[in-house]
Each structure stands twice: as structure tokens, then as C-alpha cells.
Design a protein around this motif. Structure first.
Motif, short mmCIF file in Angstrom:
data_model
loop_
_atom_site.label_atom_id
_atom_site.label_comp_id
_atom_site.label_asym_id
_atom_site.label_seq_id
_atom_site.Cartn_x
_atom_site.Cartn_y
_atom_site.Cartn_z
N ALA A 1 -20.24 67.82 27.48
CA ALA A 1 -18.96 67.10 27.39
C ALA A 1 -18.75 66.20 28.61
N TRP A 2 -19.10 66.69 29.79
CA TRP A 2 -18.96 65.87 31.01
C TRP A 2 -19.86 64.65 30.96
N GLU A 3 -21.09 64.83 30.44
CA GLU A 3 -22.00 63.68 30.31
C GLU A 3 -21.41 62.65 29.33
N PHE A 4 -20.88 63.15 28.21
CA PHE A 4 -20.26 62.24 27.24
C PHE A 4 -19.04 61.54 27.84
N ALA A 5 -18.27 62.28 28.65
CA ALA A 5 -17.07 61.69 29.26
C ALA A 5 -17.44 60.50 30.14
N LYS A 6 -18.53 60.64 30.89
CA LYS A 6 -18.99 59.53 31.76
C LYS A 6 -19.38 58.32 30.92
N ILE A 7 -20.10 58.59 29.82
CA ILE A 7 -20.55 57.51 28.92
C ILE A 7 -19.33 56.84 28.27
N LEU A 8 -18.38 57.65 27.80
CA LEU A 8 -17.16 57.11 27.17
C LEU A 8 -16.38 56.25 28.16
N ASN A 9 -16.37 56.66 29.41
CA ASN A 9 -15.65 55.89 30.43
C ASN A 9 -16.28 54.51 30.62
N GLN A 10 -17.62 54.45 30.59
CA GLN A 10 -18.31 53.14 30.68
C GLN A 10 -17.87 52.25 29.52
N GLU A 11 -17.88 52.82 28.31
CA GLU A 11 -17.50 52.05 27.11
C GLU A 11 -16.04 51.63 27.19
N ALA A 12 -15.17 52.56 27.58
CA ALA A 12 -13.73 52.29 27.61
C ALA A 12 -13.40 51.17 28.60
N ARG A 13 -14.06 51.16 29.74
CA ARG A 13 -13.79 50.10 30.73
C ARG A 13 -14.17 48.72 30.18
N GLU A 14 -15.25 48.68 29.41
CA GLU A 14 -15.67 47.39 28.83
C GLU A 14 -14.76 46.99 27.66
N LEU A 15 -14.26 47.98 26.92
CA LEU A 15 -13.29 47.69 25.86
C LEU A 15 -12.00 47.12 26.46
N GLU A 16 -11.57 47.71 27.56
CA GLU A 16 -10.38 47.20 28.24
C GLU A 16 -10.60 45.75 28.68
N ALA A 17 -11.77 45.48 29.24
CA ALA A 17 -12.09 44.12 29.69
C ALA A 17 -12.15 43.14 28.51
N ALA A 18 -12.47 43.65 27.32
CA ALA A 18 -12.54 42.80 26.12
C ALA A 18 -11.14 42.53 25.52
N GLY A 19 -10.10 43.12 26.11
CA GLY A 19 -8.74 42.82 25.67
C GLY A 19 -8.06 43.90 24.84
N VAL A 20 -8.64 45.11 24.81
CA VAL A 20 -8.01 46.20 24.06
C VAL A 20 -6.79 46.71 24.83
N ASP A 21 -5.67 46.89 24.12
CA ASP A 21 -4.42 47.30 24.76
C ASP A 21 -4.26 48.81 24.85
N ILE A 22 -4.75 49.53 23.83
CA ILE A 22 -4.68 51.00 23.82
C ILE A 22 -6.06 51.53 23.44
N ILE A 23 -6.59 52.43 24.25
CA ILE A 23 -7.84 53.11 23.90
C ILE A 23 -7.51 54.54 23.54
N GLN A 24 -7.87 54.91 22.31
CA GLN A 24 -7.54 56.24 21.78
C GLN A 24 -8.81 57.08 21.67
N PHE A 25 -8.70 58.32 22.08
CA PHE A 25 -9.81 59.26 21.95
C PHE A 25 -9.46 60.27 20.86
N ASP A 26 -10.33 60.38 19.86
CA ASP A 26 -10.08 61.30 18.73
C ASP A 26 -10.61 62.68 19.09
N GLU A 27 -9.71 63.65 19.14
CA GLU A 27 -10.09 65.02 19.51
C GLU A 27 -9.55 66.06 18.53
N PRO A 28 -9.97 66.00 17.25
CA PRO A 28 -9.55 67.06 16.33
C PRO A 28 -10.02 68.44 16.78
#
Length: 344
Positions: free
Chosen positions: A153-180
Motif C-alpha cells: 500500500a505504501w508503494e502504491f501511495a507513492k506511485i499515486l502521489n506521482q500521478e496525482a501531482r501531474e493530474l493537478e498540473a493538468a488542471g484537475v480541481d478535485i482528485i478523488q481516491f476510491d476506497e471501498p
């Protein structure tokens, strides 16, 4: 002035018939190569138009460019074998054939960033992008490398953070993480799940959300819900820590669920996406039913922090049903919006 009670969907919308098999999760694509790329973009445009036409305020991509909300992201990572799959029980509920972690996981290149940039170009409305949460990713594969759910999970969290930062830079206003998975593995959520989620949002300036629900309206989930008793208090186990977390918005299943609405008191102060549309039925809510769900939630959520939403994604529903439900969501939100403005 910011709009009161801005509406949104959790994320997925039904795909057009020409792109993928309807009303099916993990539906294979009907196109390939360049035609598939173009088809996905056309489907994204259609999803955008359907949301705008229904009056949705915060726009998603309808998850038109991915087959599944978790595995499509995992497909783009190294260290995961999709050929030699294993069967696991997902969220202690149903068996699924899943990929296997065989080596250290890593993200070689952006996964959804180009799609998010494309959506940003199509609209001036606020846009929300969904990513799978670390714990739900762990629960959707077989780990043959780390042999530790927490470490993976920690490894995935680091990877998700890389993706999320680039999504933010692409103009995304809200980044949602799905955790059922947060509604199932309570001890792990409190031990490391929320901490891993906070690692995934580290350094983000855009708004962040976590979506926790009882799942899509598929048989395995609806059967499970029947075993949960007359009151669904699962959220109670994780709300205190979520309330203290860095996550801005919490997205919940409220309509036709047996969640005691007073549990929302445990997250007072957070923004709440209140699920006012049941995705496990084809019957269309009336605007008044939607309004009732929102009025109940307003006892425990300040009006400026309430975001009317769907309970979960709508990918398995017929398109006509999903569209009618979006219209009901917006009509119901408008009733309550007018009541609040009149009371001011």
C-alpha cells in the motif's frame, strides 16, 4: 460566489454501445488501435455533454477511457504480471481473477494525465478525477513479492502521489481516491490505510476526496448488503480518523442505504459528497426523494460543505437510467438550494 450544493457523480458513467459491452464491469473494448483512442475521446465528450445537459456542476470523465476503476491503473505499472493471474476474494465478498505482483511496483509513465488534459480542454466547469486508493489496489491483486499488504500500500501511495501531482498540473480541481475497501478492513484502515491515503495526497494544492461505499450495484455487492443488518454502521469505525486526516472531502453512500445519518456528525467540518442516488436499482429517484436525503444530511453537514452526489459509479446501469438519475440529482439539489436561499 461559489454555487451552493454543487452536484457531481462518483465517477463512472455507462459507456456507449459502440465502445464497450453495456452494463458490464471489465467490459472488453469493441475497437482497437487508433480507432480505440479516438473512440474513447468521443465517449468522453459524450459523457461530458450528458453531465452538462443534466446540470451536473463538477464534471468527471465518466471513466470512459478505462475498463475498470482499479485494474486499468495497475495495468500501467511495472512489477505486475497480468498473464499468469490468480483468483482471490475481493473485499471478502467475491472471487475474481487478478494480476500478480511479482517484483517492485513502479510507474514508468503517466497513466491518466493525457485523458485529464483532454477533459480540461473541453470544459470550463470544475473537473474531478478518480484514482483507486492504495488499500483498494492492494485488495484487487495477488501479492507474490512484498508479502505485506501495508508495504505494498505504501508503494502504491507513492506511485499515486506521482500521478496525482501531474493530474493537478493538468488542471484537475478535485482528485478523488476510491476506497471501498475502507468499509471492510477497519483495523487496517486505522492502522495504516488512512496514513497511506495521506501519503498519496502529499503536496497537493487541489482539493482531495476519498470515496467510501458499499460498491457497484452488482449481485455480489447487493447480496452482501443484505447481510449487514438493519443499520450499516461501518463508517463509524473509520470516521474519527478520517475527520482528523488531511483529506478535504468524504464521499458516502446515503440513499437507500441503512447508514444512520447521524454518523455524519463524526466528520463535521469536512466537506461531504452525500450519495443521494441509488446505483443498485433501475428505478429513478424523484427530485423530492433526492431532496429528502439532502435535507437529512444538512442536520449534520453545513450547507456550504454539502456536495450532492451518486452513491457509487453508474457504469453497470443502462445509459437512459443513468441520465435520468443525473437529472433527478440536479432537480433535487435545486429544490434544497432554493429552500436554503429563501431561508437566508
Amino acid at each position: 460566489m461559489k454555487k451552493l450544493l454543487p452536484t457531481s457523480t462518483v465517477g463512472s458513467l455507462p459507456k456507449p454501445l459502440w465502445l464497450a459491452e453495456p452494463e458490464t464491469l471489465w467490459s472488453p473494448w469493441k475497437l482497437e488501435g487508433d480507432a480505440l483512442i479516438e473512440g474513447k475521446q468521443d465517449a468522453l465528450r459524450v459523457a461530458l455533454q450528458e453531465q452538462l445537459h443534466a446540470g451536473v456542476d463538477i464534471i468527471s470523465d465518466g471513466e470512459q477511457t478505462r475498463q475498470h476503476f482499479v485494474t486499468t491503473f495497475i495495468e500501467h505499472l511495472s512489477g505486475v504480471d497480468f498473464e499468469n493471474r490468480k483468483t482471490v476474494k475481493i473485499r471478502d465478498r467475491y472471487d475474481a481473477s487478478v494480476p500478480v505482483v511479482v517484483d517492485a511496483v513502479a510507474r514508468q509513465k503517466p497513466v491518466f494525465v493525457e485523458d485529464a488534459r483532454f477533459l480540461r480542454q473541453q470544459t470550463r466547469q470544475p473537473i474531478k478525477w478518480a484514482l483507486p486508493g492504495p488499500m483498494t489496489m492492494v485488495d484487487t491483486l495477488y501479492d507474490d513479492h512484498y508479502n505485506s499488504r501495508e508495504q505494498l500500500a505504501w508503494e502504491f501511495a507513492k506511485i499515486l502521489n506521482q500521478e496525482a501531482r501531474e493530474l493537478e498540473a493538468a488542471g484537475v480541481d478535485i482528485i478523488q481516491f476510491d476506497e471501498p475497501a475502507f468499509n471492510v478492513f477497519f483495523d487496517e484502515v486505522n492502522d495504516w490505510g488512512i496514513a497511506a491515503l495521506e501519503r498519496a495526497v502529499e503536496g497537493l494544492k487541489c482539493e482531495t476526496a476519498v470515496h467510501i461505499c458499499y460498491g457497484y450495484g452488482i449481485k455480489a455487492n447487493t447480496d452482501w448488503k443484505k447481510t449487514l443488518g438493519s443499520e450499516w454502521r461501518q463508517y463509524e469505525e473509520i470516521f474519527p480518523k478520517l475527520q482528523a486526516s488531511k483529506i478535504d472531502i468524504i464521499s458516502l453512500e446515503c440513499h437507500n442505504s441503512r447508514v444512520p445519518v447521524d454518523l455524519l456528525e463524526l466528520i463535521r467540518g469536512k466537506k461531504v459528497m452525500v450519495g443521494a442516488i441509488d446505483v443498485a436499482t433501475h428505478s429513478i429517484e424523484t427530485p423530492e426523494e433526492v431532496a429528502d436525503t439532502l435535507r437529512n444530511a444538512l442536520q449534520f453537514v453545513d450547507a456550504d460543505k454539502l456536495y450532492p452526489c451518486t452513491n457509487c459509479g453508474m457504469a453497470p446501469l443502462p445509459r437512459s437510467v443513468a441520465t435520468a438519475k443525473l437529472e433527478a440529482l440536479n432537480a433535487g439539489a435545486e429544490i434544497v438550494r432554493q429552500e436554503l436561499l429563501a431561508a437566508d
